[in-house]
Design an enzyme around this catalytic site. Structure first.
Site, PDB file in Angstrom:
ATOM      1  N   VAL A  16      -0.461   0.719   0.359  1.00  0.00           N
ATOM      2  CA  VAL A  16      -0.486  -0.749   0.396  1.00  0.00           C
ATOM      3  C   VAL A  16       0.056  -1.269   1.726  1.00  0.00           C
ATOM      4  O   VAL A  16      -0.539  -2.170   2.343  1.00  0.00           O
ATOM      5  CB  VAL A  16       0.329  -1.344  -0.782  1.00  0.00           C
ATOM      6  CG1 VAL A  16       0.339  -2.866  -0.709  1.00  0.00           C
ATOM      7  CG2 VAL A  16      -0.233  -0.884  -2.111  1.00  0.00           C
ATOM      8  N   LYS A  72       3.242   0.707 -18.726  1.00  0.00           N
ATOM      9  CA  LYS A  72       3.340   1.565 -17.548  1.00  0.00           C
ATOM     10  C   LYS A  72       3.643   2.974 -18.046  1.00  0.00           C
ATOM     11  O   LYS A  72       4.139   3.155 -19.161  1.00  0.00           O
ATOM     12  CB  LYS A  72       4.493   1.076 -16.651  1.00  0.00           C
ATOM     13  CG  LYS A  72       4.407   1.544 -15.226  1.00  0.00           C
ATOM     14  CD  LYS A  72       3.719   0.543 -14.321  1.00  0.00           C
ATOM     15  CE  LYS A  72       3.632   1.048 -12.903  1.00  0.00           C
ATOM     16  NZ  LYS A  72       2.962   0.112 -12.009  1.00  0.00           N
ATOM     17  N   GLY A 117       2.720   3.109   3.344  1.00  0.00           N
ATOM     18  CA  GLY A 117       1.875   4.015   2.575  1.00  0.00           C
ATOM     19  C   GLY A 117       0.535   3.336   2.350  1.00  0.00           C
ATOM     20  O   GLY A 117       0.019   2.634   3.224  1.00  0.00           O
ATOM     21  N   GLY A 146       7.865   0.504   4.596  1.00  0.00           N
ATOM     22  CA  GLY A 146       6.953   1.411   3.898  1.00  0.00           C
ATOM     23  C   GLY A 146       5.519   1.152   4.292  1.00  0.00           C
ATOM     24  O   GLY A 146       4.995   0.052   4.069  1.00  0.00           O
TER      25      GLY A 146
HETATM   26  P1  NAD Z   1       2.786   4.840  -1.386  1.00  0.00           P
HETATM   27  O1  NAD Z   1       3.518   5.984  -1.996  1.00  0.00           O
HETATM   28  O2  NAD Z   1       1.435   5.062  -0.833  1.00  0.00           O
HETATM   29  O3  NAD Z   1       3.670   4.204  -0.202  1.00  0.00           O
HETATM   30  C1  NAD Z   1       5.046   4.087  -0.253  1.00  0.00           C
HETATM   31  C2  NAD Z   1       5.537   4.380   1.162  1.00  0.00           C
HETATM   32  O4  NAD Z   1       6.926   4.125   1.226  1.00  0.00           O
HETATM   33  C3  NAD Z   1       5.336   5.850   1.569  1.00  0.00           C
HETATM   34  O5  NAD Z   1       4.661   5.905   2.826  1.00  0.00           O
HETATM   35  C4  NAD Z   1       6.755   6.396   1.658  1.00  0.00           C
HETATM   36  O6  NAD Z   1       6.903   7.397   2.636  1.00  0.00           O
HETATM   37  C5  NAD Z   1       7.518   5.134   2.025  1.00  0.00           C
HETATM   38  N1  NAD Z   1       8.944   5.190   1.738  1.00  0.00           N
HETATM   39  C6  NAD Z   1       9.591   5.802   0.726  1.00  0.00           C
HETATM   40  N2  NAD Z   1      10.908   5.617   0.839  1.00  0.00           N
HETATM   41  C7  NAD Z   1      11.093   4.852   1.938  1.00  0.00           C
HETATM   42  C8  NAD Z   1      12.234   4.322   2.578  1.00  0.00           C
HETATM   43  N3  NAD Z   1      13.453   4.540   2.106  1.00  0.00           N
HETATM   44  N4  NAD Z   1      12.065   3.584   3.697  1.00  0.00           N
HETATM   45  C9  NAD Z   1      10.833   3.359   4.199  1.00  0.00           C
HETATM   46  N5  NAD Z   1       9.714   3.849   3.635  1.00  0.00           N
HETATM   47  C10 NAD Z   1       9.844   4.583   2.523  1.00  0.00           C
HETATM   48  O7  NAD Z   1       2.794   3.683  -2.481  1.00  0.00           O
HETATM   49  P2  NAD Z   1       1.897   2.364  -2.481  1.00  0.00           P
HETATM   50  O8  NAD Z   1       0.795   2.561  -3.432  1.00  0.00           O
HETATM   51  O9  NAD Z   1       1.642   1.939  -1.098  1.00  0.00           O
HETATM   52  O10 NAD Z   1       2.904   1.335  -3.194  1.00  0.00           O
HETATM   53  C11 NAD Z   1       3.967   0.749  -2.466  1.00  0.00           C
HETATM   54  C12 NAD Z   1       4.747  -0.170  -3.395  1.00  0.00           C
HETATM   55  O11 NAD Z   1       3.892  -1.183  -3.913  1.00  0.00           O
HETATM   56  C13 NAD Z   1       5.355   0.526  -4.628  1.00  0.00           C
HETATM   57  O12 NAD Z   1       6.566  -0.093  -4.955  1.00  0.00           O
HETATM   58  C14 NAD Z   1       4.344   0.240  -5.709  1.00  0.00           C
HETATM   59  O13 NAD Z   1       4.916   0.270  -7.009  1.00  0.00           O
HETATM   60  C15 NAD Z   1       3.923  -1.164  -5.332  1.00  0.00           C
HETATM   61  N6  NAD Z   1       2.609  -1.535  -5.838  1.00  0.00           N
HETATM   62  C16 NAD Z   1       1.527  -0.785  -5.484  1.00  0.00           C
HETATM   63  C17 NAD Z   1       0.282  -1.160  -5.985  1.00  0.00           C
HETATM   64  C18 NAD Z   1      -0.964  -0.412  -5.594  1.00  0.00           C
HETATM   65  O14 NAD Z   1      -2.046  -0.958  -5.743  1.00  0.00           O
HETATM   66  N7  NAD Z   1      -0.847   0.794  -5.060  1.00  0.00           N
HETATM   67  C19 NAD Z   1       0.154  -2.279  -6.827  1.00  0.00           C
HETATM   68  C20 NAD Z   1       1.297  -3.028  -7.131  1.00  0.00           C
HETATM   69  C21 NAD Z   1       2.521  -2.639  -6.626  1.00  0.00           C
END
Ligand code: NAD
Length: 355
Positions: free
Chosen positions: A182, A78, A180, A178
């Protein structure tokens, strides 16, 4: 510093610095036993440099376990870029990072994580072939969010079946922390099944978006832990399941996409004591890396997407190990994945390959 690194058992940590463009990054290669280390890049403003190191060490170890569990034929790594993605991301900084990845000659492949986008990966791919998750290079599979959400959805369904005896999610109350990339895709899948969804996000635009599209209920970010629900699904940052939040949870199952949901592995014991079933994150959130890795091996989108179905078998297998050995599902998942890495290492050594 080396003591902290030794604790996690990494093969290599690379610090990248380019003062001209403001690049400060850490690439952590946890294990290459099963193949090149694969794992995304997170861009985030950290309060302290040590926090970035802690994050990348945990995340990269998690990738070794995730990739081994998903049988992807790659190792775990990572990277983190210590910068604010909103204000400090520049083409020059991304190029410098891409060149740092390239200089490692293919022992590490990068992709998206929090703070990085498909467009960023398209740009990075111009400077290194060791990057995935764009959508412009030949064979690229693009945005990993829906595949990640799909694996998570399978994990939620399987967890609901194991703990609640449910075959369907219609009417099941699910709290998603959250929305975002995903989280939004997950809400789409869950709402198609008729689940009763409550969401929270610190970004009110994201909340408004899912409310408008899927008619979900929303609460303030800190209220999500108190929501009366069957399943709690973290999809924001890691560490949100901890000694402070566990006593507040009203759910029977925790299953979500966020990496490293448990602040400490021992939080799995606290969940168990409260009779809350934990579906380990690295078992279910492998969809994105499955698609990314498929780019290395030349699989089509459909062939790769099919591989995500392994989530279901893995959740059952983890459950079987946990019951048989009387350990938490988190311990069982680590045992299962680590066992696969150790078996590959033993085989390599047997054949005289001691790299
Ligand atoms: P992202 O940044 O698009 O979404 C994260 C969301 O969480 C954002 O909308 C943000 O505003 C919100 N957030 C932050 N702090 C918060 C809080 N205290 N309370 C509520 N919401 C809050 O990220 P993502 O790509 O959607 O990833 C989300 C999670 O999944 C992360 O932990 C990431 O490591 C994990 N993940 C993502 C992927 C991928 O394919 N993108 C793969 C494996 C794991």
């Amino acid at each position: 510093m080396f003591e902290t690194i030794a604790e996690y058992g990494h093969e290599k940590i690379v610090y990248c610095y380019d003062g001209d463009v403001g690049l400060k990054a850490i690439i952590a290669i946890h294990s290459t036993v099963l193949g090149p280390a694969v794992g995304g890049c997170r861009m985030r403003k950290y309060d302290r440099d040590e926090d970035a190191l802690f994050d990348v060490l945990r995340l990269s170890k998690n990738m070794s376990l995730k990739n081994a569990a998903a049988n992807l034929g790659v190792g775990g790594g990572k990277s983190v870029i210590l910068a604010d993605p909103q204000t400090e991301k520049t083409p020059e900084l991304l190029k410098a990072f891409a060149l740092a990845v390239d200089s490692l000659g293919g022992i590490y492949y990068t992709a998206e994580d929090v703070g990085m986008t498909v467009a960023d990966l398209n740009y990075i791919c111009k400077f290194t072939k060791y990057a995935m998750g764009g959508d412009q290079t030949p064979g690229a599979h693009g945005d990993p969010s829906m595949p990640t959400a799909y694996g998570t959805y399978l994990g939620i369904k399987t967890g609901a079946e194991i703990k609640l005896g449910l075959k369907e999610l219609a009417g099941v109350k699910i709290a998603v922390q959250g929305v975002g990339h995903v989280g939004t895709c997950l809400v789409e899948l869950l709402s198609k099944d008729g689940a009763e969804i409550t969401v929270a996000d610190i970004n009110q635009d994201s909340v408004a978006n899912v409310q408008e599209k899927y008619g979900v209920r929303a609460v303030q970010p800190d209220e999500i832990y108190d929501v009366d629900c069957d399943i709690f699904s973290p999809a924001a940052f890691g560490g949100t399941i901890n000694e402070n939040t566990i006593p507040r949870l009203k759910c029977k199952v925790v299953a979500g996409a966020a990496n490293n949901q448990l602040l400490k592995d021992s939080d799995a014991d606290l969940l168990q004591k409260r009779d809350i079933y934990f579906v380990p994150d690295f078992i279910v959130n492998c969809g994105g890396v499955t698609m990314g890795t498929a780019e290395i091996f030349g699989l089509t989108y459909e062939e790769a997407f099919k591989k995500i179905d392994i989530v279901q078998d893995n959740v059952y297998e983890v459950d079987r190990i946990a019951r048989e050995k009387g350990i938490t599902t988190q311990q069982a998942a680590i045992e299962m994945a680590w066992g696969r890495i150790q078996a590959a290492k033993a085989k390599k050594l047997e054949s005289g390959d001691n790299r």
